[in-house]
Design an enzyme around this catalytic site. Structure first.
Site, PDB file in Angstrom:
ATOM      1  N   LYS A  78      -9.264  -2.812  -6.878  1.00 39.43           N
ATOM      2  CA  LYS A  78      -9.708  -1.455  -7.234  1.00 39.43           C
ATOM      3  C   LYS A  78      -8.518  -0.514  -7.331  1.00 39.43           C
ATOM      4  CE  LYS A  78     -11.516  -0.901  -2.554  1.00 39.43           C
ATOM      5  NZ  LYS A  78     -11.461  -2.344  -2.245  1.00 39.43           N
ATOM      6  N   LYS A  94      -3.759  -9.561 -10.231  1.00 38.32           N
ATOM      7  CA  LYS A  94      -4.883  -9.680  -9.298  1.00 38.32           C
ATOM      8  C   LYS A  94      -5.872  -8.532  -9.525  1.00 38.32           C
ATOM      9  CE  LYS A  94      -5.830  -8.075  -4.956  1.00 38.32           C
ATOM     10  NZ  LYS A  94      -6.518  -8.139  -3.711  1.00 38.32           N
ATOM     11  N   LYS A 146       0.830  -1.210   0.000  1.00 39.58           N
ATOM     12  CA  LYS A 146       0.000   0.000   0.000  1.00 39.58           C
ATOM     13  C   LYS A 146       0.861   1.256   0.000  1.00 39.58           C
ATOM     14  CE  LYS A 146      -4.160  -2.061   1.948  1.00 39.58           C
ATOM     15  NZ  LYS A 146      -4.936  -2.323   3.163  1.00 39.58           N
TER      16      LYS A 146
HETATM   17  P1  ADP Z   1      -9.169  -4.539  -3.390  1.00 41.01           P
HETATM   18  O1  ADP Z   1      -7.902  -5.297  -3.656  1.00 41.01           O
HETATM   19  O2  ADP Z   1      -9.964  -4.323  -4.612  1.00 41.01           O
HETATM   20  O3  ADP Z   1      -8.912  -3.254  -2.612  1.00 41.01           O
HETATM   21  P2  ADP Z   1     -10.114  -5.541  -0.881  1.00 41.01           P
HETATM   22  O4  ADP Z   1      -8.726  -5.527  -0.351  1.00 41.01           O
HETATM   23  O5  ADP Z   1     -11.088  -4.516  -0.371  1.00 41.01           O
HETATM   24  O6  ADP Z   1     -10.064  -5.461  -2.469  1.00 41.01           O
HETATM   25  O7  ADP Z   1     -10.706  -6.991  -0.656  1.00 41.01           O
HETATM   26  C1  ADP Z   1     -11.897  -7.335  -0.021  1.00 41.01           C
HETATM   27  C2  ADP Z   1     -12.043  -8.848   0.016  1.00 41.01           C
HETATM   28  O8  ADP Z   1     -12.101  -9.344  -1.324  1.00 41.01           O
HETATM   29  C3  ADP Z   1     -10.860  -9.559   0.665  1.00 41.01           C
HETATM   30  O9  ADP Z   1     -11.310 -10.705   1.354  1.00 41.01           O
HETATM   31  C4  ADP Z   1     -10.013  -9.958  -0.491  1.00 41.01           C
HETATM   32  O10 ADP Z   1      -9.224 -11.097  -0.208  1.00 41.01           O
HETATM   33  C5  ADP Z   1     -11.032 -10.264  -1.561  1.00 41.01           C
HETATM   34  N1  ADP Z   1     -10.491  -9.984  -2.876  1.00 41.01           N
HETATM   35  C6  ADP Z   1     -10.156  -8.773  -3.398  1.00 41.01           C
HETATM   36  N2  ADP Z   1      -9.668  -8.881  -4.632  1.00 41.01           N
HETATM   37  C7  ADP Z   1      -9.663 -10.205  -4.927  1.00 41.01           C
HETATM   38  C8  ADP Z   1      -9.285 -10.973  -6.061  1.00 41.01           C
HETATM   39  N3  ADP Z   1      -8.809 -10.390  -7.155  1.00 41.01           N
HETATM   40  N4  ADP Z   1      -9.418 -12.310  -5.999  1.00 41.01           N
HETATM   41  C9  ADP Z   1      -9.910 -12.910  -4.894  1.00 41.01           C
HETATM   42  N5  ADP Z   1     -10.303 -12.249  -3.787  1.00 41.01           N
HETATM   43  C10 ADP Z   1     -10.187 -10.924  -3.789  1.00 41.01           C
END
Ligand code: ADP
Ligand code: TRP
Length: 320
Positions: A192, A189, A110
């Site tokens: 957002k 991956k 981050k």
């Molecule tokens: P982002 O990476 O978009 O900021 P978050 O960190 O808010 O997403 O993730 C929220 C939940 O969704 C977590 O449990 C995370 O492991 C899951 N998650 C986010 N992106 C993915 C992905 N590409 N594949 C599988 N799980 C995901």
């Protein structure tokens, strides 16, 4: 069995969130006592816009309900409606070795992406541990990127138990191999923060545009294509049957079709897959007080559990 998970209201939910965390959480609500929350304290580490935080939090609640979270089975609440969790985070922080946090991938990632290196961001895993431990959680459904956080949680629970007696329950992460990391438009991956998402509730044209922008190589239409060189087949497998996925992979290998055709098929499947959830979402939107009622009921349930665990912790550490 008590199941717990959280999701930050830091943006709009995408299909990585859905397959990685929301769907497993929704499936598990039938298997035990489920508690799911909107991690608004955590979102403050990246979002400093009060109106957006409030609006995103409601929207996450709406989208989670639309996707099948059943408030009769699972409590849905805002993290900040259980403020005791910040007290537990403080107590945990006093037994947290700084080196443990320094090894956390998520903090390094981050900061590398430009988030402010605040003390809050650094101790993010401690608050997450408090989220999990304050409900005596057994199982935590999350995507693979959160695995290390659940391991930190276990380490902190062990440390507390060694220091103060058996007061905290050790949780297990629940990660589904097939959906642990959903790829984004560029094959990385889906996240957002990478701008490579397909949002669950995007408008039809927007979703089509996103799917059509999946990154592919320049293999000509006639030539055979590697089904694993782009995210198309992997995304398709999430929304189609194994037979249909096998047929798509065979069509890749055979040659004679362009990536554009495959992307169109993927879009059609994705759009159909989320159709019942879009309908449910519209039904919820037609009931203006529903979300607040669900969140209030969830907060009451969560507070009752958290109060019990906190009484135990306060007594054990000598605060009472
Ligand atoms: P982002 O990476 O978009 O900021 P978050 O960190 O808010 O997403 O993730 C929220 C939940 O969704 C977590 O449990 C995370 O492991 C899951 N998650 C986010 N992106 C993915 C992905 N590409 N594949 C599988 N799980 C995901
Ligand atoms: N860190 C998680 C994420 O970014 C959100 C979260 C906060 C969480 N507290 C939690 C997930 C407790 C599971 C359990 O997605």
């Amino acid at each position: 069995m008590r199941i717990l998970s959280g999701i930050q209201p830091s943006g709009v939910l995408h299909i990585g969130n859905y397959f990685g965390m929301m769907r497993p959480a929704i499936v598990l609500q039938a298997e035990g006592e489920a508690l799911y929350f909107i991690a608004d304290y955590h979102a403050l580490t990246s979002l400093r816009a009060p109106a957006a935080l409030r609006e995103n939090s409601r929207r996450v609640a709406l989208d989670f309900l639309a996707c099948g979270l059943d408030p009769a089975r699972a409590a849905l609440f805002r993290q900040s409606d259980v403020p005791q969790v910040t007290e537990l985070a403080w107590i945990l922080s006093t037994v947290t070795p700084k080196g443990l946090l320094e090894r956390a991938h998520s903090y390094k990632d981050k900061v590398a992406r430009g988030l402010a290196a605040s003390a809050g961001l650094f101790s993010y895993p401690v608050l997450m541990a408090a989220d999990i431990l304050i409900y005596d959680s057994d199982v935590v459904p999350v995507g693979r990127d959160q695995k290390q956080h659940v391991e930190v949680t276990r380490d902190l629970a062990i440390k507390m138990n060694e220091t103060f007696g058996e007061i905290l329950k050790l949780p297990e992460p629940r990660i589904h191999a097939q959906t642990a990391t959903v790829p984004g438009l560029d094959g990385q991956k889906m996240s957002k923060s990478y701008g490579n998402t397909i949002d669950i509730f995007a408008e039809e044209n927007e979703m089509r545009k996103r799917v059509m922008s999946i990154v592919t190589d320049s293999t000509p239409v006639e030539a055979p294509k590697n089904p694993d060189a782009s995210p198309i087949c992997q995304l398709f497998s999430l929304v189609a049957s194994p037979e249909e996925t096998a047929a798509l992979r065979a069509a890749f290998a055979k040659g004679g079709s362009g990536y554009g055709d495959f992307k169109k098929q993927l879009f059609v499947r994705l759009w159909e897959f989320f159709a019942p959830m879009r309908q449910r979402r519209n039904e919820i939107l037609a009931q203006p007080d529903y979300i607040d009622a669900v969140l209030a009921q969830g907060a009451a349930r969560a507070n009752a559990i958290a109060d019990g665990v906190m009484a135990r912790v306060r007594t054990a550490v000598g605060l009472r």
